[in-house]
Write an enzyme that holds these catalytic residues in place. Structure first.
Site, PDB file in Angstrom:
ATOM      1  N   TYR A 415     -47.616  81.231 -21.027  1.00  0.00           N
ATOM      2  CA  TYR A 415     -48.786  81.390 -20.170  1.00  0.00           C
ATOM      3  C   TYR A 415     -50.037  81.530 -21.042  1.00  0.00           C
ATOM      4  O   TYR A 415     -50.025  82.212 -22.066  1.00  0.00           O
ATOM      5  CB  TYR A 415     -48.653  82.645 -19.315  1.00  0.00           C
ATOM      6  CG  TYR A 415     -47.907  82.444 -18.019  1.00  0.00           C
ATOM      7  CD1 TYR A 415     -47.409  81.207 -17.652  1.00  0.00           C
ATOM      8  CD2 TYR A 415     -47.717  83.511 -17.148  1.00  0.00           C
ATOM      9  CE1 TYR A 415     -46.729  81.035 -16.461  1.00  0.00           C
ATOM     10  CE2 TYR A 415     -47.040  83.361 -15.946  1.00  0.00           C
ATOM     11  CZ  TYR A 415     -46.546  82.108 -15.609  1.00  0.00           C
ATOM     12  OH  TYR A 415     -45.871  81.945 -14.430  1.00  0.00           O
ATOM     13  N   LYS A 416     -51.093  80.890 -20.601  1.00  0.00           N
ATOM     14  CA  LYS A 416     -52.385  81.006 -21.274  1.00  0.00           C
ATOM     15  C   LYS A 416     -53.272  81.887 -20.409  1.00  0.00           C
ATOM     16  O   LYS A 416     -53.889  81.437 -19.460  1.00  0.00           O
ATOM     17  CB  LYS A 416     -53.008  79.618 -21.461  1.00  0.00           C
ATOM     18  CG  LYS A 416     -54.180  79.633 -22.423  1.00  0.00           C
ATOM     19  CD  LYS A 416     -54.666  78.233 -22.704  1.00  0.00           C
ATOM     20  CE  LYS A 416     -55.641  78.226 -23.844  1.00  0.00           C
ATOM     21  NZ  LYS A 416     -56.625  79.294 -23.803  1.00  0.00           N
ATOM     22  N   TYR A 417     -53.302  83.165 -20.772  1.00  0.00           N
ATOM     23  CA  TYR A 417     -53.980  84.156 -19.942  1.00  0.00           C
ATOM     24  C   TYR A 417     -55.498  84.046 -20.033  1.00  0.00           C
ATOM     25  O   TYR A 417     -56.045  83.553 -21.018  1.00  0.00           O
ATOM     26  CB  TYR A 417     -53.573  85.570 -20.351  1.00  0.00           C
ATOM     27  CG  TYR A 417     -52.102  85.853 -20.215  1.00  0.00           C
ATOM     28  CD1 TYR A 417     -51.548  86.090 -18.975  1.00  0.00           C
ATOM     29  CD2 TYR A 417     -51.275  85.866 -21.333  1.00  0.00           C
ATOM     30  CE1 TYR A 417     -50.187  86.346 -18.846  1.00  0.00           C
ATOM     31  CE2 TYR A 417     -49.926  86.119 -21.208  1.00  0.00           C
ATOM     32  CZ  TYR A 417     -49.379  86.363 -19.969  1.00  0.00           C
ATOM     33  OH  TYR A 417     -48.040  86.608 -19.849  1.00  0.00           O
TER      34      TYR A 417
END
Length: 821
Positions: A415-417
């Protein structure tokens, strides 16, 4: 239009100004030569761990004159006797300010530092100015590197102690970026200093500025007719740098006056082109096109040709440096030519690698003195407390592109927060525990996150064998009770520095995704699978007992071995949650065979390293963001209404561009966001600079705001005539304290802005009245918020794990020069 009332500098009340954390930040110059004056920022710099340490400024010391050069230092021919009298000394001093320096842009192989009329006791600032002038006259990267190489070779040859200040002056900085050393000069201080030394009125200076648009040109013209009874001693490079540090270190009551005195002394002592480039240095916009990579390349080549350490000069077995005999054979022996090229490549790789892992010129130059270039990696290693430049991902547009690039290779999707990238350094020794937190741009944000410091302290208490680490992570705002992820806007509401633990109102979680150092062992060359495995085993998820501490967790991930359907579902989860997308990371070192080579029967082989490559945008890390995917989200039609002067490679272009919506109620554009290099080409920049030129008789560009528009809190260097419409796609819409677009929809004091805008095309069929409106943007924002709310109520688990990169703001324009964000 009524005239402005002149303000009295003695009676004007002080106003607070925002201080940028980076020495690269360009001051806003739209009111550079205004008649009024104001009290500048009270600046409190952090100490620098270098030879240029913070010092207390004594006002009496500001009366000191620049060090006087001896006659032997001013004459190109040392054999000339000083017995020829005082008149000769005066003439020599005057002539030395306009010394006929040899050209610098030639091939370093045929350049000879002895050709410059310098002495071994100092380097005049005029010589560095000669380099600035040469750099400003070309856009060729080859000529820029040649000029920088020959400049640094000359300094090493004549006066090595001037090398360090020269590197900082060339890079328009005073210290490493994490040291937070800033000039803290307001435009009023510089304009007053120019008025005082030139005798010109503020209105005359303002006319000059409206004509030239550059403070350096204004100062040069203002002082061009100034005559003094006695010539001032030439400025020296070290003297200029030391006085810039004095300006940065001035603080407390009377700091503005002290800074103004130092600026005046520098400008009075400067002559000719020195005035122009000294003023640009004070404004932190040098405009010579010397970016960090060029400076490092030039430093490496200069050290190959002119060793700095005596150890290297005596070492005949050295494989990086060249001897005078080897240089003499270069033009006639092709093998020797290749040998030099190989040494160039090796030296450049070494210097850039060391700087990427340890970006501190003070330490690098000290290491070169101590053991030379060949031992630099050993003498200047990865160090706790010195941030390394982070590894970056290469953008891709679809999952299909990922599989095309990686094929059957094993990778991990993460995930790319939507948070702030943070590099956490910690070390425990006999003197106690040292903790530092750095941003993607290497700014020290330790005082911003006391809850993260409390978390790290708890981790050391839990892990008795833990001695040191460097972790790459994302700090994300979360609900303190449930751990649910909140928006980036929530995180941005935190104070920026000097936060007390009991003052924290926005809880955060540290999502770790890489480990670069553990218990003294450097892990950069280990494959990602090993680094991640060690991170997960040694640092398990952790929620401290103290509610005031931050949480710790790993990024949510999915492995390629689970199949394409699982990766697709993972991607859909990321865009449905509060994430920017996914990061794809190669797990092991691999040799990729590409069949799209020039010859079909000779496929190209490409090695992909899974190591942590600092300061590189690697194909082993791929970045798929939701705003990169074609067809995802609505586009907006915006109006270019202003711009800032470009930096580095874009010094002669406009970048970034200020974009606006069309406000039908007021019949004018309203500024909404800046757009940098995403979607632009060099040809587009060139054409844009031609369409909007300060010298254009059509009057499409002006330093004054002569067209009706609401710029809000944006202060561009120039304004454009609103006449074009551009199609833009952004990542999402955020609340902004600077933009006034759609103000009142969410807050009575704040408007809406667009994150990560990307240029798509010019809408030639539309005029400005057909551009997107604030109400259209407000409806998009409401839809965005509604979608977030629906997804969070349907499946809260989608929001539990994620990772981001505030860093991506820097991904837009990778030049390490001053930015405008």
């Amino acid at each position: 239009m009524p005239k402005r009332t002149k303000s009295n500098s003695e009676n004007s009340s002080p106003r607070k100004k925002k201080v940028h954390n980076r020495v690269f930040s360009q001051p806003r110059l739209d009111a550079f030569f205004s008649a009024g004056s104001s009290t500048p920022v009270q600046f409190n710099p952090q100490p620098v761990n270098s030879s240029a340490a913070t010092q207390v400024i004594d006002v009496d010391q500001l009366e000191e004159e620049p060090p006087m050069l001896q006659l032997s230092e001013l004459l190109p021919n040392p054999s000339v006797s000083s017995s020829q009298g005082l008149n000769l000394s005066v003439v020599s001093v005057a002539n030395s300010r306009r010394a006929a320096y040899a050209p610098l842009a030639m091939d370093p192989v045929i350049y000879n530092p002895v050709s410059q009329p310098l002495s071994p006791s100092s380097i005049p600032y005029a010589f560095l100015t000669h380099a600035f002038v040469t750099l400003s006259q070309t856009r060729s990267r080859i000529l820029i590197i040649n000029t920088l190489t020959n400049t640094l070779r000359t300094i090493i040859y004549y006066h090595p102690p001037s090398l360090l200040p020269s590197l900082y002056l060339l890079s328009s900085s005073l210290a490493p970026s994490y040291a937070s050393v800033e000039l803290g000069l307001g435009s009023s201080i510089i304009s007053r200093a120019i008025r005082n030394i030139s005798g010109l009125s503020s209105s005359a200076l303002k006319r000059l500025y409206n004509t030239t648009g550059d403070p350096g040109d204004v100062a040069f013209e203002a002082k061009s007719n100034l005559r003094t009874l006695m010539p001032h001693p030439p400025l020296l490079v070290r003297y200029v740098y030391e006085n810039l540090l004095k300006i940065a270190n001035c603080k407390g009551q009377g700091a503005a006056k002290q800074k103004e005195q130092v600026v005046e002394k520098l400008l009075v002592a400067a002559a000719g082109e020195e005035v122009r480039y000294l003023t640009r240095t004070l404004c932190q916009n040098l405009r010579v096109g010397a970016v960090r990579s060029s400076i490092l390349t030039a430093l490496a080549r200069s050290l190959v040709l002119t060793p700095l350490s005596a150890l290297e000069i005596e070492d005949e077995s050295d494989t990086l440096h060249v001897t005078s005999e080897l240089l003499s054979r270069l033009q006639n022996d092709p093998d020797t030519e290749n040998s030099l090229a190989e040494r160039y490549v090796a030296a450049e790789k070494l210097i850039k690698q060391v700087y990427a892992q340890h970006p501190n010129y003070d330490h690098i130059i000290a290491g070169l003195y101590q053991a030379g270039l060949t031992e630099l990696a050993r003498t200047v290693p990865l160090t706790i407390g010195v941030p390394l430049h982070p590894m970056l991902g290469s953008p891709v547009r679809s999952l299909q592109e990922i599989y095309t690039l990686l094929g059957e290779l094993e990778f991990s999707a993460e995930y790319k927060y939507d948070g702030q990238r943070a590099q956490i350094h910690a070390c425990k020794n006999d003197t106690g525990l040292t903790i530092k937190v750095f941003s993607r741009h290497l700014e020290d944000m330790t005082s911003k996150y006391p809850d993260v410091l409390s978390l790290v302290e708890s981790m050391f208490r839990q892990h008795v064998n833990l001695r040191s680490f460097i972790i790459d992570s994302e700090i994300v705002a979360v609900d303190p009770m449930t751990g649910d992820i909140k928006t980036f806007q929530e995180l941005s509401n935190r104070a920026r520095k000097d936060v007390q633990l009991d003052e924290v109102r926005v809880a955060v979680c540290v999502y770790a995704f890489d480990l670069m150092l553990f218990n003294g062992d450097v892990l950069l060359k280990k494959p990602f699978s090993e680094r991640r495995g060690l991170l997960r085993t040694q640092f398990p998820p952790f929620i401290p007992e103290a509610r005031s501490s931050a949480r710790f967790d790993h990024v949510h991930s999915c492995e390629s071995t689970e199949g394409e359907d699982a990766i697709l579902h993972f991607w859909q989860q990321s865009i449905e949650g509060r994430c920017e997308g996914v990061m794809i990371k190669l797990l092991h070192d691999e040799l990729v065979v590409e069949n799209n080579g020039v010859k079909k029967n000779k496929p190209r082989r490409k090695y992909l390293s899974a190591a942590y490559e600092a300061d590189k945008r690697s194909s082993a890390w791929l970045k798929l963001k939701k705003d990169y995917v074609t067809g995802l989200g609505d586009t907006l039609d915006l109006i270019p209404i202003g711009a800032w002067h470009g930096n580095g490679r874009k010094v002669q272009w406009w970048s970034p561009i200020l974009l606006g919506l069309w406000d039908p109620e007021n019949g004018q554009p309203v500024a909404v966001c800046k757009c940098m290099s995403v979607g632009f080409t060099d040809a587009f920049y060139k054409a844009l600079s031609e369409r909007y030129s300060l010298t254009d008789e059509c009057g499409t560009c002006s330093v004054q705001q002569i067209w009706d528009c609401d710029a809000g809190g944006f202060k561009p260097d120039v304004f454009f005539e609103p006449r074009e419409v551009w199609e833009i796609r952004g990542a999402d819409i955020t609340i902004s304290p600077v933009s006034t677009a759609a103000r009142g929809v969410v807050s009575a004091e704040r408007g809406l802005s667009i994150r990560f805008p990307r240029f798509l095309r010019v809408r030639g069929e539309k005029n400005v009245e057909h551009a997107s409106t604030p109400s259209f943007l407000a409806n998009m924002w409401k839809s965005q918020q509604s979608a977030h709310h629906e997804r969070s109520t349907v499946d809260d688990e989608l929001l539990l794990d994620t990772e981001t990169d505030e860093a991506d703001e820097g991904d837009i324009d990778q030049e390490s020069e001053p930015d405008f964000l």
